[in-house]
Design an enzyme around this catalytic site. Structure first.
Site, PDB file in Angstrom:
ATOM      1  N   SER A  40      -2.060  -8.253  -0.524  1.00 24.28           N
ATOM      2  CA  SER A  40      -1.041  -7.300  -0.119  1.00 24.28           C
ATOM      3  C   SER A  40      -1.649  -6.026   0.450  1.00 24.28           C
ATOM      4  O   SER A  40      -0.973  -5.254   1.098  1.00 24.28           O
ATOM      5  CB  SER A  40      -0.144  -6.935  -1.304  1.00 24.28           C
ATOM      6  OG  SER A  40      -0.774  -6.000  -2.126  1.00 24.28           O
ATOM      7  N   LYS A  54      -1.238  -0.593  -5.366  1.00 25.72           N
ATOM      8  CA  LYS A  54      -0.351  -0.294  -4.235  1.00 25.72           C
ATOM      9  C   LYS A  54      -0.456   1.172  -3.843  1.00 25.72           C
ATOM     10  O   LYS A  54      -0.992   1.994  -4.595  1.00 25.72           O
ATOM     11  CB  LYS A  54       1.113  -0.564  -4.624  1.00 25.72           C
ATOM     12  CG  LYS A  54       1.465  -2.016  -4.877  1.00 25.72           C
ATOM     13  CD  LYS A  54       1.638  -2.782  -3.601  1.00 25.72           C
ATOM     14  CE  LYS A  54       2.249  -4.153  -3.860  1.00 25.72           C
ATOM     15  NZ  LYS A  54       1.728  -4.823  -5.047  1.00 25.72           N
TER      16      LYS A  54
END
Lengths: 209, 209
Positions: A129, A167
């Site tokens: 990701s 993230k």
DNA sequence: CAAGGCTGTTCTCCAAATGTTCTCTTACAG
DNA sequence: CTGTAAGAGAACATTTGGAGAACAGCCTTG
């Protein structure tokens, strides 16, 4: 104790040997480090021999031998010579030219001190990701412990006390926490502040092929 | 008992030594701590020598030596705890669970031994032609010296004895050498074998934010 | 074999950078 | 007001950096 010019000379010789497999001539060293006098180079070499970095087969052409000092234990432990810049895009000037032109630049990469070890931990990344930030599946990321972070920082966050993720952090206008991947195929995940606990902030990454 | 300025000086010297492996010049210290006078720096250094933090090889350039006094003891040298896996995609189990559940796994990342330092060098990458391999502009790549490589390996190559580049190597059917970027926007470059000299093979990368 | 040419070595001379020692000024706390 | 520390900067001593000449050994070439 070696001087700046001696260090530069040693660095040039190492690069030269790495590239060509044999030692440079004094004249090559001279132009390589940006001076014009063989005599000066010879003086530096004598100092390096004295300091145990080199061996000199007196008089022979290309009669220099590198010794291991400075690479293994003793001085810069874990040190890898850092040779300059390289073009991943277009070819640019040769490495030695770059290095010769720079003075006062870092010329050794010491992984032991490259990342602070205080309040620091490392984790292996699974998934892709963060691929657009150059963090691939299997990479190891270096994280500095922290319990809070600013918008835009990349964090390791614990969600609902159970799940951990890497993230980019953003605070929304509504007072919520948004964890954004760096992958266009994925979507940001938004949580109430109470569900997200910051564990640390991304400070580096390491990869081995 | 040392003053704030002296502490700042000591801290700067330690950082400098950790980074470069040798001591800074007085002028570098001065600008480093935000003053302009070498004389003042010298005064601080004398105080630090007096207090037992430093040693001074009088008169020599870069003639400072750090002593152990005042160092935080027990620093895990080069060791960073490696906690387990993290999901860059979806959140997975918490790090501590992972770590606790796995035994026999590597639980410490020692950057000192992570990459072999024998015949190894590092270069900073400029440009983004390898971006699809997760190598970004400014990254440092670790390279093992070699003078030949197999198809598919990523190599540092010297072209025409002048230009250095990082690309994936492929041998074509025609006996030519193709250097392929990892960026769809760029094209492979094809050379006759004589023009390309392999310098080394990519074995890792390091990045610091 | 003799004559260059290249390379490493040694030497002297000079310039620039760096470390050291001062004096002077300013700010500030007691 | 006084003493102390921080800081600037000048003056000096030493180290370091650099040029270049001269010499010796090795090799090639005529």
């Amino acid at each position: 104790m070696i001087s700046d010019s001696q260090r530069k000379t040693l660095s040039f010789i190492r690069q030269y040997v790495a590239r060509y497999g044999y030692a440079p001539k004094l004249q090559e060293i001279a132009t390589g480090i940006g001076i014009s006098s063989r005599g000066v180079v010879h003086r530096y070499i004598q100092a390096l021999v004295q300091a145990g970095y080199l061996e000199n087969l007196g008089g022979k052409h290309r009669g220099l031998r590198l010794l291991d000092k400075g690479r293994e234990s003793g001085q810069a432990v874990g040190g890898i010579p850092l040779l300059g810049k390289i073009a991943a895009g277009r070819p640019i000037e040769a490495i030695c030219d770059q290095n010769g032109g720079q003075h006062g630049e870092q010329n050794e990469l010491n992984l032991q001190t490259f990342f602070s070890t205080i309040n620091t931990f490392a984790v292996r990344v699974e998934g892709d990701s963060m691929i657009e930030m150059g963090i691939l599946d299997g990479d190891i990321v270096i994280v500095k412990s922290a319990d809070s972070a600013k918008s835009g920082e990349v964090v390791v966050a614990l969600i609902d006390g159970e799940e951990v993720t890497l993230k980019r952090l953003e605070y929304t206008k509504e007072g919520l926490v948004s964890l954004m991947p760096a992958n266009k195929k994925m979507q940001a995940m938004i949580y109430e502040p109470g569900r997200v606990h910051i564990q640390g902030i991304l400070i580096g990454s390491v990869r081995k092929y």
